[in-house]
Scaffold this active site. Structure first.
Site, short mmCIF file in Angstrom:
data_model
loop_
_atom_site.label_atom_id
_atom_site.label_comp_id
_atom_site.label_asym_id
_atom_site.label_seq_id
_atom_site.Cartn_x
_atom_site.Cartn_y
_atom_site.Cartn_z
N TYR A 57 96.74 6.41 24.18
CA TYR A 57 95.79 7.04 23.26
C TYR A 57 96.26 8.43 22.85
O TYR A 57 95.87 8.94 21.81
CB TYR A 57 94.41 7.18 23.93
CG TYR A 57 93.55 5.93 23.89
CD1 TYR A 57 94.02 4.70 23.43
CD2 TYR A 57 92.23 5.99 24.33
CE1 TYR A 57 93.20 3.58 23.41
CE2 TYR A 57 91.41 4.87 24.32
CZ TYR A 57 91.90 3.66 23.86
OH TYR A 57 91.09 2.57 23.85
N GLY A 58 97.07 9.05 23.70
CA GLY A 58 97.50 10.43 23.43
C GLY A 58 98.23 10.60 22.12
O GLY A 58 98.29 11.69 21.57
N CYS A 64 89.63 8.94 30.48
CA CYS A 64 90.84 9.27 29.75
C CYS A 64 90.57 10.58 29.04
O CYS A 64 89.55 10.73 28.37
CB CYS A 64 91.13 8.16 28.74
SG CYS A 64 92.32 8.56 27.46
N ASN A 65 91.45 11.54 29.23
CA ASN A 65 91.25 12.85 28.61
C ASN A 65 91.29 12.78 27.09
O ASN A 65 90.49 13.40 26.41
CB ASN A 65 92.31 13.85 29.11
CG ASN A 65 91.97 14.40 30.48
OD1 ASN A 65 91.34 15.43 30.61
ND2 ASN A 65 92.38 13.69 31.53
N SER A 66 92.24 11.99 26.56
CA SER A 66 92.38 11.90 25.10
C SER A 66 91.11 11.31 24.49
O SER A 66 90.60 11.80 23.48
CB SER A 66 93.58 11.03 24.73
OG SER A 66 94.77 11.56 25.29
N GLU A 84 104.04 5.41 33.64
CA GLU A 84 103.76 3.99 33.33
C GLU A 84 105.00 3.14 33.63
O GLU A 84 104.88 2.00 34.05
CB GLU A 84 103.41 3.81 31.84
CG GLU A 84 102.06 4.32 31.43
CD GLU A 84 100.96 3.27 31.50
OE1 GLU A 84 101.25 2.08 31.73
OE2 GLU A 84 99.79 3.65 31.34
N CYS A 94 95.43 14.63 32.68
CA CYS A 94 95.70 13.26 32.27
C CYS A 94 95.55 12.40 33.52
O CYS A 94 96.03 12.80 34.59
CB CYS A 94 97.11 13.14 31.70
SG CYS A 94 97.63 11.43 31.39
N THR A 95 94.90 11.25 33.38
CA THR A 95 94.59 10.46 34.57
C THR A 95 95.82 9.83 35.20
O THR A 95 95.75 9.28 36.30
CB THR A 95 93.56 9.37 34.24
OG1 THR A 95 93.98 8.65 33.08
CG2 THR A 95 92.19 9.97 33.97
N HIS A 96 96.97 9.90 34.53
CA HIS A 96 98.20 9.41 35.15
C HIS A 96 98.76 10.39 36.18
O HIS A 96 99.48 10.00 37.10
CB HIS A 96 99.30 9.23 34.09
CG HIS A 96 99.12 8.03 33.23
ND1 HIS A 96 98.16 7.95 32.26
CD2 HIS A 96 99.78 6.85 33.20
CE1 HIS A 96 98.25 6.77 31.66
NE2 HIS A 96 99.22 6.09 32.21
N ASP A 144 89.76 3.29 29.83
CA ASP A 144 90.93 4.15 29.65
C ASP A 144 91.87 3.43 28.70
O ASP A 144 91.72 2.24 28.45
CB ASP A 144 91.61 4.38 31.01
CG ASP A 144 92.88 5.21 30.90
OD1 ASP A 144 92.88 6.21 30.15
OD2 ASP A 144 93.89 4.87 31.54
N SER A 145 92.87 4.16 28.20
CA SER A 145 93.84 3.55 27.30
C SER A 145 94.73 2.55 28.04
O SER A 145 95.37 1.71 27.42
CB SER A 145 94.72 4.62 26.67
OG SER A 145 95.40 5.32 27.69
#
Length: 271
Positions: free
Chosen positions: A46-47, A77-79, A158, A190-192, A14-15
């Site tokens: 990454y987005g 990561c979706n992006s 974050e 989004c994984t967040h 992931d980013s």
């Protein structure tokens, strides 16, 4: 499948540390699997990055995960799933199986919400790539996907802003956007976002199904391993967590995302 393949770890990248929500969900449903996690914290988020940049990062990270003998690589990561999945699959070839976080969600939507209006929130990269819309349209289930880029959310999370008045204001500002009117389900793209799932559910007061992608993806990984005879019989060692750039605040956030203490190893992939 030969035995040593089954004993290989699952690589997840992931980013940053958002993908730890997926890692946590996978450990819950697959307690015998060993994980190797790589958070490319030197490049987050990454987005905001170009497709070409994300592809370059992804290939380099996959080199590391292949060297670690991963049997499966999950782009958590979706992006990065939107930008680099096809390329990574080609690059990795027969060395490992490659999974992404978008296809399992699209399949779930197709099974659960035919003829319905479904919302999607995510980064600019994820939403502007239109990858969800294309894949949902290909299902041909008459699903209307209504997408909204919510660029502040990942950064906000974050920085530790969730379950407070600041995050509530930002979440409300986004969810009240006309693009999301009249939806019956909302994809947290989004994984967040699992960390703000409760706040989003409170906003909708039970009127909208809030879909935690990390749970859906974990179930998909489990089914995939079982179907392909790749599931490990027992845990073969400790999980390993690498970050490409190390900061103290990260270790703290890691605990919050992963719901347990984790030792992060600094692995400077970009030097």
């Amino acid at each position: 499948m030969n035995m040593e393949k089954k004993d290989g770890p699952i690589g997840i990248f992931d980013s940053g540390i958002g993908g730890l929500t997926v890692a946590q969900a996978i450990i819950n449903v697959l307690p015998h699997e060993r994980l190797i996690y790589f958070g490319d914290t030197a490049h987050l988020p990454y987005g905001d990055k170009s497709t070409a940049a994300i592809q370059a990062y992804a290939v380099k990270i996959c080199d590391l995960l292949i060297r670690q003998q991963c049997k499966v690589i999950l782009i958590a990561c979706n992006s990065a799933s939107a930008a680099a999945y096809e390329l990574v699959k080609e690059y990795v070839g027969s060395k490992a199986k490659v999974l992404n976080v978008i296809d399992p969600i699209v399949r779930y939507i197709g099974e659960s919400y035919p003829d319905k209006h479904v919302g999607l929130i995510g980064t600019k990269q994820t939403v502007n790539s239109n990858v969800y819309r294309k894949k949902v349209d290909e299902l041909d289930r008459n699903i209307k996907l209504q997408s909204l880029a919510t660029p502040l959310l990942a950064a906000m999370i974050e920085e530790g802003f969730f379950n407070d008045s600041i995050s509530e204001s930002v979440i409300h500002a986004y969810l009240s956007d006309p693009h999301l009117h009249d939806i019956e389900a909302l994809i947290l793209g989004c994984t967040h976002y699992p960390l703000i799932k409760k706040q989003i559910e409170q906003y909708y007061e039970g009127q909208v199904d809030v879909l935690d992608a990390s749970q859906i993806v974990a179930q998909h990984v489990k089914a995939y391993l079982e179907q392909n005879n790749l599931a490990a019989d027992k845990l073969s060692g400790d999980h390993t967590f690498y970050v490409s750039d190390f900061t103290r605040s990260f270790e703290e956030s890691t605990r919050i995302f992963f719901k347990r203490q984790v030792h992060l190893e600094h692995y400077p992939l970009w030097e």
